[in-house]
Scaffold this motif. Sequence first.
Motif: not given
Length: 353
Positions: A108-113, A115-121
Amino acid sequence: MSSPIIICYTGIVEKAIKELKTEGRNAAAVFVTSPTYHGICSNLTEISKLCQSYNIPLIVDEAHGAHLGFHPNTPCSALQQGADLAVQSTHKVLCSLSQSSMLHMSGDLVHRERICKCLQTLQSTSPSYLLLASLDAARAQLSESPETIFNKAMELAVDMKTLINKIPGISVLDFPSFSSFPAFDPLRITIGVWQLGLTGYEADDILIQDFGVISELTGSRSVTLAVNIGNCREHVVRLVSGFKHLSETFSLNQGMRGHRLDDIDCSPFDDINMSLSPREAFFASKRKVSFKESVGEICGELITPFPPGIPVLIPGEVITERALNYLLQLRSRGADITGVADPLLSSIVVCNT
Ligand SMILES: Cc1ncc(COP(=O)(O)O)c(C=O)c1O
């Protein structure tokens, strides 16, 4: 093969983290490529422990390692070793379609949300269902027999290495004295042909044309082969015949041809001088100058011999005579130069200062 240089990755990572701290900065993440194209794997367990102690996420480029952890003889996968994120080119070593890949997360060190936001860009709003279905098929194929699916490939790779090692003038990259780390992916086999006075590019041409053997990667002195679940015994026979042919054809010429490879500069480029950041160089106005007159200029393009696809000069870097000589050597031995306006290297794009 000649003595390998073993890099103590963990020490380097800790040194980099501490150096940043002394500058009053904190590392946002540690990024490691493992396995390399040649199948050399880092000790990610050690690196991940170190990262955890600093609360820094470990991100692994595991493009060549989607099969790791599916056979007792392969090193464990990045996630099994404690990485927070691992990106795998599923299409390279498993059976999904080209371009399809997977990003794996753990902890849980990296937040899934985030990552999803970054992928969306970065991602298209129109995903390819063909690619997604092929990823699902690759996953299903593995899940049918996860413990045995690579058994045959592993046997073939072992036999291949044993047979090739017996051929005069040919050597197989191995670190016999390092039983644990750096670890090797047993399905990647790098075969040196320089003792025959041959470049990897020349050997590759003969292997393709006369034996129908396609290597994964060619270099100035070697070729790297990838063994996989689609391979069969006949492939090993053909491949070994190819290397025997090279040995028989070129070993007599060895004395005459050997010197051709001695002048290739193989030591690392540790004298890199950046005059502009890659961003500044990207937006700078540019001009073309003749290749020979470009020494001391600021490079305006990404100059990348392929294979292996690692840039020798990047935008913003000061061009040195050594880099130019190295590029010419590789080109004369058959490497393609990519990323440049003039792949024949009669000119180079440089930044106006
Ligand atoms: C180490 C490494 N990372 C990433 C990539 C890019 O992977 P992909 O082709 O899936 O974009 C490559 C491609 O060869 C690679 O060798």
